[in-house]
Design a protein around this motif. Structure first.
Motif, PDB file in Angstrom:
ATOM      1  N   MET A   1       0.823  -1.214   0.000  1.00  0.00           N
ATOM      2  CA  MET A   1       0.000   0.000   0.000  1.00  0.00           C
ATOM      3  C   MET A   1       0.857   1.264   0.000  1.00  0.00           C
ATOM      4  O   MET A   1       0.432   2.305  -0.517  1.00  0.00           O
ATOM      5  N   ASN A   2       2.083   1.193   0.581  1.00  0.00           N
ATOM      6  CA  ASN A   2       2.984   2.352   0.492  1.00  0.00           C
ATOM      7  C   ASN A   2       3.312   2.653  -0.957  1.00  0.00           C
ATOM      8  O   ASN A   2       3.379   3.824  -1.371  1.00  0.00           O
ATOM      9  N   ILE A   3       3.529   1.589  -1.724  1.00  0.00           N
ATOM     10  CA  ILE A   3       3.814   1.774  -3.152  1.00  0.00           C
ATOM     11  C   ILE A   3       2.581   2.332  -3.865  1.00  0.00           C
ATOM     12  O   ILE A   3       2.675   3.273  -4.664  1.00  0.00           O
ATOM     13  N   GLN A   4       1.403   1.804  -3.569  1.00  0.00           N
ATOM     14  CA  GLN A   4       0.198   2.234  -4.268  1.00  0.00           C
ATOM     15  C   GLN A   4      -0.213   3.661  -3.898  1.00  0.00           C
ATOM     16  O   GLN A   4      -0.754   4.393  -4.734  1.00  0.00           O
ATOM     17  N   LYS A   5       0.042   4.072  -2.657  1.00  0.00           N
ATOM     18  CA  LYS A   5      -0.316   5.433  -2.256  1.00  0.00           C
ATOM     19  C   LYS A   5       0.504   6.454  -3.033  1.00  0.00           C
ATOM     20  O   LYS A   5       0.001   7.521  -3.401  1.00  0.00           O
ATOM     21  N   ILE A   6       1.813   6.119  -3.272  1.00  0.00           N
ATOM     22  CA  ILE A   6       2.625   7.027  -4.073  1.00  0.00           C
ATOM     23  C   ILE A   6       2.129   7.046  -5.508  1.00  0.00           C
ATOM     24  O   ILE A   6       2.011   8.110  -6.135  1.00  0.00           O
ATOM     25  N   ARG A   7       1.761   5.871  -6.019  1.00  0.00           N
ATOM     26  CA  ARG A   7       1.309   5.794  -7.407  1.00  0.00           C
ATOM     27  C   ARG A   7       0.012   6.566  -7.614  1.00  0.00           C
ATOM     28  O   ARG A   7      -0.171   7.245  -8.625  1.00  0.00           O
ATOM     29  N   TYR A   8      -0.897   6.481  -6.664  1.00  0.00           N
ATOM     30  CA  TYR A   8      -2.198   7.132  -6.804  1.00  0.00           C
ATOM     31  C   TYR A   8      -2.252   8.495  -6.121  1.00  0.00           C
ATOM     32  O   TYR A   8      -3.326   9.058  -5.935  1.00  0.00           O
ATOM     33  N   LYS A   9      -1.053   9.036  -5.729  1.00  0.00           N
ATOM     34  CA  LYS A   9      -0.946  10.417  -5.194  1.00  0.00           C
ATOM     35  C   LYS A   9      -1.870  10.611  -3.996  1.00  0.00           C
ATOM     36  O   LYS A   9      -2.557  11.634  -3.874  1.00  0.00           O
ATOM     37  N   ASN A  10      -1.917   9.645  -3.152  1.00  0.00           N
ATOM     38  CA  ASN A  10      -2.679   9.751  -1.893  1.00  0.00           C
ATOM     39  C   ASN A  10      -4.152  10.150  -2.113  1.00  0.00           C
ATOM     40  O   ASN A  10      -4.694  11.006  -1.410  1.00  0.00           O
ATOM     41  N   ILE A  11      -4.807   9.493  -3.097  1.00  0.00           N
ATOM     42  CA  ILE A  11      -6.215   9.832  -3.354  1.00  0.00           C
ATOM     43  C   ILE A  11      -7.150   9.100  -2.388  1.00  0.00           C
ATOM     44  O   ILE A  11      -8.361   9.258  -2.470  1.00  0.00           O
ATOM     45  N   PHE A  12      -6.585   8.311  -1.475  1.00  0.00           N
ATOM     46  CA  PHE A  12      -7.422   7.604  -0.504  1.00  0.00           C
ATOM     47  C   PHE A  12      -6.682   7.556   0.831  1.00  0.00           C
ATOM     48  O   PHE A  12      -5.460   7.697   0.904  1.00  0.00           O
ATOM     49  N   ASP A  13      -7.457   7.408   1.894  1.00  0.00           N
ATOM     50  CA  ASP A  13      -6.905   7.263   3.237  1.00  0.00           C
ATOM     51  C   ASP A  13      -6.848   5.775   3.589  1.00  0.00           C
ATOM     52  O   ASP A  13      -7.750   5.009   3.249  1.00  0.00           O
ATOM     53  N   LEU A  14      -5.782   5.392   4.301  1.00  0.00           N
ATOM     54  CA  LEU A  14      -5.557   3.993   4.653  1.00  0.00           C
ATOM     55  C   LEU A  14      -5.340   3.873   6.150  1.00  0.00           C
ATOM     56  O   LEU A  14      -4.634   4.698   6.748  1.00  0.00           O
ATOM     57  N   GLN A  15      -5.950   2.857   6.752  1.00  0.00           N
ATOM     58  CA  GLN A  15      -5.812   2.649   8.186  1.00  0.00           C
ATOM     59  C   GLN A  15      -5.711   1.150   8.475  1.00  0.00           C
ATOM     60  O   GLN A  15      -6.499   0.358   7.955  1.00  0.00           O
ATOM     61  N   PHE A  16      -4.692   0.774   9.288  1.00  0.00           N
ATOM     62  CA  PHE A  16      -4.523  -0.619   9.733  1.00  0.00           C
ATOM     63  C   PHE A  16      -4.874  -0.698  11.210  1.00  0.00           C
ATOM     64  O   PHE A  16      -4.316   0.069  12.024  1.00  0.00           O
ATOM     65  N   ARG A  17      -5.778  -1.620  11.593  1.00  0.00           N
ATOM     66  CA  ARG A  17      -6.149  -1.852  12.994  1.00  0.00           C
ATOM     67  C   ARG A  17      -6.079  -3.356  13.233  1.00  0.00           C
ATOM     68  O   ARG A  17      -7.047  -4.080  13.003  1.00  0.00           O
ATOM     69  N   ILE A  18      -4.921  -3.804  13.679  1.00  0.00           N
ATOM     70  CA  ILE A  18      -4.668  -5.244  13.860  1.00  0.00           C
ATOM     71  C   ILE A  18      -4.432  -5.529  15.334  1.00  0.00           C
ATOM     72  O   ILE A  18      -3.559  -4.928  15.957  1.00  0.00           O
ATOM     73  N   ASP A  19      -5.245  -6.444  15.911  1.00  0.00           N
ATOM     74  CA  ASP A  19      -5.052  -6.830  17.310  1.00  0.00           C
ATOM     75  C   ASP A  19      -3.735  -7.584  17.452  1.00  0.00           C
ATOM     76  O   ASP A  19      -3.394  -8.430  16.606  1.00  0.00           O
ATOM     77  N   GLU A  20      -3.014  -7.295  18.552  1.00  0.00           N
ATOM     78  CA  GLU A  20      -1.698  -7.891  18.731  1.00  0.00           C
ATOM     79  C   GLU A  20      -1.759  -9.400  18.952  1.00  0.00           C
ATOM     80  O   GLU A  20      -0.808 -10.123  18.617  1.00  0.00           O
ATOM     81  N   ASP A  21      -2.867  -9.929  19.506  1.00  0.00           N
ATOM     82  CA  ASP A  21      -2.895 -11.356  19.829  1.00  0.00           C
ATOM     83  C   ASP A  21      -3.067 -12.250  18.597  1.00  0.00           C
ATOM     84  O   ASP A  21      -3.059 -13.474  18.721  1.00  0.00           O
ATOM     85  N   ILE A  22      -3.197 -11.658  17.402  1.00  0.00           N
ATOM     86  CA  ILE A  22      -3.262 -12.495  16.202  1.00  0.00           C
ATOM     87  C   ILE A  22      -2.011 -12.356  15.349  1.00  0.00           C
ATOM     88  O   ILE A  22      -1.885 -13.039  14.320  1.00  0.00           O
ATOM     89  N   LEU A  23      -1.053 -11.495  15.730  1.00  0.00           N
ATOM     90  CA  LEU A  23       0.131 -11.274  14.890  1.00  0.00           C
ATOM     91  C   LEU A  23       0.977 -12.528  14.778  1.00  0.00           C
ATOM     92  O   LEU A  23       1.638 -12.749  13.761  1.00  0.00           O
ATOM     93  N   ASN A  24       0.972 -13.363  15.828  1.00  0.00           N
ATOM     94  CA  ASN A  24       1.803 -14.565  15.809  1.00  0.00           C
ATOM     95  C   ASN A  24       0.991 -15.803  15.424  1.00  0.00           C
ATOM     96  O   ASN A  24       1.210 -16.882  15.925  1.00  0.00           O
ATOM     97  N   CYS A  25       0.031 -15.620  14.506  1.00  0.00           N
ATOM     98  CA  CYS A  25      -0.791 -16.735  14.020  1.00  0.00           C
ATOM     99  C   CYS A  25      -0.373 -17.105  12.599  1.00  0.00           C
ATOM    100  O   CYS A  25       0.220 -16.300  11.880  1.00  0.00           O
TER     101      CYS A  25
END
Length: 621
Positions: A460-484
């Motif tokens: 998404m970092n690559i796509q945001k530069i390509r699309y000139k930040n025409i959209f907002d992006l938000q990640f909300r990931i619970d920590e207890d699933i990161l090691n799954c």
């Protein structure tokens, strides 16, 4: 000579072999045929020769006496009804001039004196007008008595008294709203008005239940012997099973009985021999019929029944004992074979199939043992083939995603270099390098959720530069699933779809949210956008095999991700899609909660599904 000896020897061997190995059919047939023939022969000869003739005579005499008594009672009842009709005609109607007199009082008195056996008395003119009636004098509206059968018979044969078949009384309004079954007695009468005589009809409706009670008394012995009543044409007036006959559940030979003369005659009806006795009832032409099945003749006196019962009981006991012996001999090999089959059904794929018993059971055991061997080998071949097919499908799905992803990323970098945006191009190449490190993962397809999210953020970092930040992006990931554990490259195709089909044309108002959370033993990762959305029909078609509705990108991203998850973790898992036109789309990834470890990666990379891994864990514990 030598050839003849050889043939005889082979014949003897063949007979010995088949005598030793008797079939089930032969054992049952010989045993029960011999026993049944002996028992039934003794029973038939003893009962028939000792009691048949005597019981026939006694039963026939008893039937004749019962019929005579019933006939006398019924004639007495009908004679009383005729007396009522004659009394009304000769003592009342003939002495009345209808122009000046009425007969209501006399008719009511006559009805009250005989109301136990009467329903109504009525007098009509020849054109159907009511002169008088008791106890109800209000006719039903629209009633035309000239169409009634009793009226036509009285007018057509004026010199006779006519008795109808049972029917419901439907001439007068009844305040109790009850309608009675009646037998109508009708006769032509002479009515006087102003000194002139005209033709009329006198109707006496007899209560059918009174007649029915008389006949019921003759049918109290048993269901086999019974008495019924018919008119001269064979129509039923009374029968103990009249309701069953009207509903076609029982049949009677009443029309044939109408042709019989008074006396006794033997007939065969529905395969049964019967003694039928007929007697004609005076005044009416009715016939009372007694039916006695010939089988009832063999029902003797008490001593005879006791003797037959004792003999039959001993015979049945002998049959039971022999049956137990034969059944035990036949059933034991079958029970052993059945236990072998149950062992096979319980999951033991290498059971010890019993082979033995009679010729058929032994052959069945050998055939079943051969079948088990073939099925076991076939199942092994199928498992190996399915495993190889699943690995080939995983490789094919993986190869479909890689070129598509690489093409989009390199296209963005080329576009930046052409626009002399070198810093952005360097950033994108750096992100691409980081992304490929996770993408390669030393050849593994199972990675942690943390690495999968890192891969999605790089993309998404690559796509945001390509699309000139025409959209907002938000990640909300619970920590207890990161090691799954998760299958790699399953979030990135969803983000790609969210851009292409959701927020690309929203001029800076687009929003994309990635959310990860756990519910009990399941992990969910949602990719949500506020884009154009889709109708319900398109949502249902997205995860169907062979779908190629979309025109941008690979066109196979969602179905590939869905299939890759199900191939690794099983049928309950995969993608879930929710969308409404102009309200955005949510694609939900459903995974099992499995902690990431090298041991677990080796299990899953080996082609085992989560259900198999859990079974192995439970066995170890």
């Amino acid at each position: 000579m030598r050839e003849t000896k050889k043939r005889n020897h082979r014949l003897i061997l063949y007979m010995k072999k088949h005598m030793r190995a008797q079939t089930i059919q032969m054992t049952i047939s010989i045993s029960f045929t011999v026993v049944s023939a002996i028992v039934m022969g003794i029973l038939g000869i003893s009962l028939y020769t000792r009691f048949a003739n005597r019981m026939e005579d006694m039963t026939a005499q008893s039937s004749q006496q019962l019929l005579n008594q019933t006939s006398i009672n019924l004639e007495t009842h009908l004679r009383n009804m005729r007396r009522i009709s004659d009394a009304m005609y000769y003592s009342v109607i003939k002495n009345k001039d209808l122009a000046a007199d009425t007969m209501d009082e006399e008719m009511n008195l006559l009805y009250e004196a005989n109301k136990d056996n009467l329903i109504s008395i009525a007098c009509y003119t020849n054109d159907g007008n009511l002169v008088a009636a008791a106890p109800v004098a209000t006719e039903k509206e629209g009633l035309d008595v000239t169409d009634q059968e009793w009226f036509k018979e009285a007018v057509g044969q004026m010199e006779n008294v006519h008795f109808s078949t049972p029917h419901v009384q439907n001439l007068f309004d009844n305040t109790s709203y009850r309608y009675y079954w009646v037998v109508s007695l009708s006769q032509a009468v002479e009515l006087t008005s102003h000194g002139n005589s005209t033709l009329g009809v006198l109707l006496v409706d007899m209560n059918y239940s009174s007649m029915e009670q008389l006949l019921n008394k003759a049918n109290t012995n048993n269901d086999l012997e019974y008495v019924y009543l018919i008119d001269g044409n064979g129509e039923l007036i009374y029968h103990p099973k009249q309701k069953l006959i009207y509903t076609n559940l029982y049949e009677e030979n009443n029309y044939m009985a109408a042709s019989y003369e008074d006396g006794s005659v033997q007939e065969v009806f529905q395969g049964e021999k019967r003694l039928v006795t007929v007697k004609t009832i005076s005044y009416t032409g009715w016939k009372i019929v007694s039916v006695v099945p010939m089988s009832s003749f063999h029902m003797g006196l008490f001593g005879t029944r006791q003797f037959a019962l004792l003999f039959v009981s001993l015979s049945i006991l002998m049959l039971i004992v022999l049956n137990q012996l034969v059944s035990a001999r036949i059933a034991k090999p079958l029970q052993k074979l059945n236990e072998s089959v149950k062992e096979w059904e319980s999951g033991n794929m290498n059971p010890d199939i019993y082979v033995g018993g009679s010729l058929e059971v032994e052959h069945l055991g050998k055939t079943l043992r051969s079948t088990v061997e073939q099925l076991r080998q076939l199942m092994h071949d199928i498992v190996v083939e399915q495993e190889e097919e699943r690995k080939r499908e995983l490789d094919a799905l993986q190869s479909q995603i890689n070129p598509h992803f690489l093409y989009n990323t390199l296209d963005s970098i080329v576009w930046m270099i052409e626009g002399e945006r070198y810093e952005d191009a360097v950033f994108m190449i750096t992100q691409l390098a980081s992304l490929f490190r996770i993408f390669l993962s030393r050849g593994k397809t199972i990675i942690s959720v943390e690495n999968e999210i890192t891969h999605a953020k790089n993309y998404m970092n690559i796509q945001k530069i390509r699309y000139k930040n025409i959209f907002d992006l938000q990640f909300r990931i619970d920590e207890d699933i990161l090691n799954c554990c998760t299958v790699k490259l399953i979030v990135q195709p969803l983000l790609e779809n969210a851009i292409y089909y959701g927020v690309e044309c929203m001029d800076g108002d687009g929003e994309i949210e990635v959310r990860g959370y756990r519910r009990q033993e399941d992990v969910y990762i949602e990719v949500r956008d506020n884009g154009l959305g889709m109708p319900e029909e398109m949502v249902k078609s997205l995860l169907k095999e062979g779908n190629r509705v979309r025109t941008k990108g690979s066109g196979v991203g969602l179905i590939n991700v869905h299939n890759r998850i199900r191939l690794r973790f099983g049928e309950p898992y995969g993608l879930e899609i929710e969308s409404q036109p102009d309200e955005g789309t949510t694609v939900r990834i459903h995974l099992p909660y499995i902690e990431y470890s090298m041991e677990m990666v080796e299990y899953l990379e080996g082609g085992k599904k989560i259900s198999e891994v859990q079974e192995e864990r439970d066995e170890t514990e």
